[in-house]
Design a protein around this motif. Sequence first.
Motif, PDB file in Angstrom:
ATOM      1  N   ALA A   1     -19.475  -5.884  23.710  1.00 16.75           N
ATOM      2  CA  ALA A   1     -20.498  -6.316  22.750  1.00 16.75           C
ATOM      3  C   ALA A   1     -20.031  -6.183  21.301  1.00 16.75           C
ATOM      4  O   ALA A   1     -20.386  -7.018  20.456  1.00 16.75           O
ATOM      5  CB  ALA A   1     -21.786  -5.518  22.969  1.00 16.75           C
ATOM      6  N   LEU A   2     -19.211  -5.188  21.004  1.00 18.13           N
ATOM      7  CA  LEU A   2     -18.741  -4.983  19.628  1.00 18.13           C
ATOM      8  C   LEU A   2     -17.856  -6.122  19.130  1.00 18.13           C
ATOM      9  O   LEU A   2     -17.794  -6.393  17.935  1.00 18.13           O
ATOM     10  CB  LEU A   2     -17.967  -3.670  19.513  1.00 18.13           C
ATOM     11  CG  LEU A   2     -18.750  -2.393  19.754  1.00 18.13           C
ATOM     12  CD1 LEU A   2     -17.815  -1.190  19.771  1.00 18.13           C
ATOM     13  CD2 LEU A   2     -19.826  -2.223  18.687  1.00 18.13           C
ATOM     14  N   ASN A   3     -17.145  -6.778  20.043  1.00 18.63           N
ATOM     15  CA  ASN A   3     -16.200  -7.826  19.661  1.00 18.63           C
ATOM     16  C   ASN A   3     -16.669  -9.224  20.058  1.00 18.63           C
ATOM     17  O   ASN A   3     -15.939 -10.194  19.874  1.00 18.63           O
ATOM     18  CB  ASN A   3     -14.831  -7.527  20.273  1.00 18.63           C
ATOM     19  CG  ASN A   3     -14.288  -6.221  19.769  1.00 18.63           C
ATOM     20  OD1 ASN A   3     -14.177  -6.010  18.578  1.00 18.63           O
ATOM     21  ND2 ASN A   3     -13.997  -5.314  20.675  1.00 18.63           N
ATOM     22  N   GLN A   4     -17.884  -9.323  20.595  1.00 19.63           N
ATOM     23  CA  GLN A   4     -18.379 -10.605  21.089  1.00 19.63           C
ATOM     24  C   GLN A   4     -18.464 -11.654  19.985  1.00 19.63           C
ATOM     25  O   GLN A   4     -18.059 -12.804  20.187  1.00 19.63           O
ATOM     26  CB  GLN A   4     -19.748 -10.434  21.753  1.00 19.63           C
ATOM     27  CG  GLN A   4     -20.233 -11.691  22.458  1.00 19.63           C
ATOM     28  CD  GLN A   4     -19.380 -12.068  23.642  1.00 19.63           C
ATOM     29  OE1 GLN A   4     -19.195 -11.258  24.544  1.00 19.63           O
ATOM     30  NE2 GLN A   4     -18.862 -13.281  23.679  1.00 19.63           N
ATOM     31  N   GLU A   5     -18.963 -11.285  18.825  1.00 16.88           N
ATOM     32  CA  GLU A   5     -19.104 -12.262  17.736  1.00 16.88           C
ATOM     33  C   GLU A   5     -17.737 -12.795  17.294  1.00 16.88           C
ATOM     34  O   GLU A   5     -17.563 -14.005  17.108  1.00 16.88           O
ATOM     35  CB  GLU A   5     -19.831 -11.644  16.547  1.00 16.88           C
ATOM     36  CG  GLU A   5     -20.097 -12.635  15.427  1.00 16.88           C
ATOM     37  CD  GLU A   5     -20.876 -12.024  14.268  1.00 16.88           C
ATOM     38  OE1 GLU A   5     -20.775 -12.601  13.167  1.00 16.88           O
ATOM     39  OE2 GLU A   5     -21.565 -11.013  14.449  1.00 16.88           O
ATOM     40  N   ALA A   6     -16.758 -11.908  17.159  1.00 15.91           N
ATOM     41  CA  ALA A   6     -15.412 -12.336  16.765  1.00 15.91           C
ATOM     42  C   ALA A   6     -14.806 -13.238  17.838  1.00 15.91           C
ATOM     43  O   ALA A   6     -14.154 -14.239  17.519  1.00 15.91           O
ATOM     44  CB  ALA A   6     -14.512 -11.125  16.528  1.00 15.91           C
ATOM     45  N   PHE A   7     -15.052 -12.901  19.101  1.00  9.61           N
ATOM     46  CA  PHE A   7     -14.540 -13.730  20.195  1.00  9.61           C
ATOM     47  C   PHE A   7     -15.209 -15.103  20.186  1.00  9.61           C
ATOM     48  O   PHE A   7     -14.542 -16.124  20.370  1.00  9.61           O
ATOM     49  CB  PHE A   7     -14.760 -13.044  21.541  1.00  9.61           C
ATOM     50  CG  PHE A   7     -14.272 -13.859  22.707  1.00  9.61           C
ATOM     51  CD1 PHE A   7     -12.919 -13.992  22.962  1.00  9.61           C
ATOM     52  CD2 PHE A   7     -15.164 -14.523  23.531  1.00  9.61           C
ATOM     53  CE1 PHE A   7     -12.464 -14.755  24.025  1.00  9.61           C
ATOM     54  CE2 PHE A   7     -14.719 -15.290  24.598  1.00  9.61           C
ATOM     55  CZ  PHE A   7     -13.367 -15.400  24.841  1.00  9.61           C
ATOM     56  N   ASP A   8     -16.508 -15.131  19.980  1.00  2.00           N
ATOM     57  CA  ASP A   8     -17.230 -16.404  19.938  1.00  2.00           C
ATOM     58  C   ASP A   8     -16.690 -17.306  18.828  1.00  2.00           C
ATOM     59  O   ASP A   8     -16.514 -18.513  19.026  1.00  2.00           O
ATOM     60  CB  ASP A   8     -18.731 -16.177  19.756  1.00  2.00           C
ATOM     61  CG  ASP A   8     -19.390 -15.563  20.982  1.00  2.00           C
ATOM     62  OD1 ASP A   8     -18.780 -15.572  22.071  1.00  2.00           O
ATOM     63  OD2 ASP A   8     -20.520 -15.043  20.838  1.00  2.00           O
ATOM     64  N   GLN A   9     -16.410 -16.716  17.666  1.00  2.00           N
ATOM     65  CA  GLN A   9     -15.836 -17.505  16.569  1.00  2.00           C
ATOM     66  C   GLN A   9     -14.433 -17.983  16.923  1.00  2.00           C
ATOM     67  O   GLN A   9     -14.084 -19.134  16.667  1.00  2.00           O
ATOM     68  CB  GLN A   9     -15.812 -16.678  15.283  1.00  2.00           C
ATOM     69  CG  GLN A   9     -17.184 -16.428  14.711  1.00  2.00           C
ATOM     70  CD  GLN A   9     -17.149 -15.521  13.501  1.00  2.00           C
ATOM     71  OE1 GLN A   9     -16.103 -15.038  13.081  1.00  2.00           O
ATOM     72  NE2 GLN A   9     -18.323 -15.282  12.920  1.00  2.00           N
ATOM     73  N   PHE A  10     -13.632 -17.115  17.509  1.00  2.00           N
ATOM     74  CA  PHE A  10     -12.264 -17.459  17.877  1.00  2.00           C
ATOM     75  C   PHE A  10     -12.239 -18.560  18.933  1.00  2.00           C
ATOM     76  O   PHE A  10     -11.462 -19.512  18.840  1.00  2.00           O
ATOM     77  CB  PHE A  10     -11.542 -16.212  18.401  1.00  2.00           C
ATOM     78  CG  PHE A  10     -10.201 -16.489  19.013  1.00  2.00           C
ATOM     79  CD1 PHE A  10      -9.111 -16.830  18.230  1.00  2.00           C
ATOM     80  CD2 PHE A  10     -10.018 -16.392  20.384  1.00  2.00           C
ATOM     81  CE1 PHE A  10      -7.868 -17.082  18.792  1.00  2.00           C
ATOM     82  CE2 PHE A  10      -8.784 -16.640  20.961  1.00  2.00           C
ATOM     83  CZ  PHE A  10      -7.716 -16.987  20.154  1.00  2.00           C
TER      84      PHE A  10
END
Length: 163
Positions: free
Chosen positions: A128-137
């Motif tokens: 969950a902590l890295n989900q936003e960065a992954f979604d953007q990537f």
Amino acid sequence: RSEHRGVGDIVLSTVAERLIAQGVRVHGAIQVNRDRHDGRRCDMDIRILPEGSEIRVSQSLGLGARGCRLDSGALEMAVARVGASFGPAADLLIVNKFGKQEACGAGFRTLIGEAITLGVPVLTCVNALNQEAFDQFSAGLQMRLDACETTLNDWYMSLRQPP
């Protein structure tokens, strides 16, 4: 996707072993956590696929330490080892996780991007902590799957079916 710590590592390892046994050209890295009996947090190793050699990516910071234990130099060594064997002949890239390093532009991020460019499917875990960065990537190219051996195996096999 799993709510329980370490489940993704175990599931990815099992899926990788099964696919490799079936002749699938799997490349990548699996995290292997090894319990310690001295009261300290587990040791973290990265198993390089398909060869199986391991690189220790955790540092011992001492009893009670709370800082980041990741040895980023060792992680980059693991990335280089995977990258040296990876190419367009690969059938699948498995990366143990899209973590803090990848979210910041390091770790396996470039290799994941290379796989996508080559049309090689990528299997990874995201917390969950890295989900936003992954979604953007991933720019909408990702597909969320449960951390379940059958689900992941079926997903990969569906990619191999002719359209």
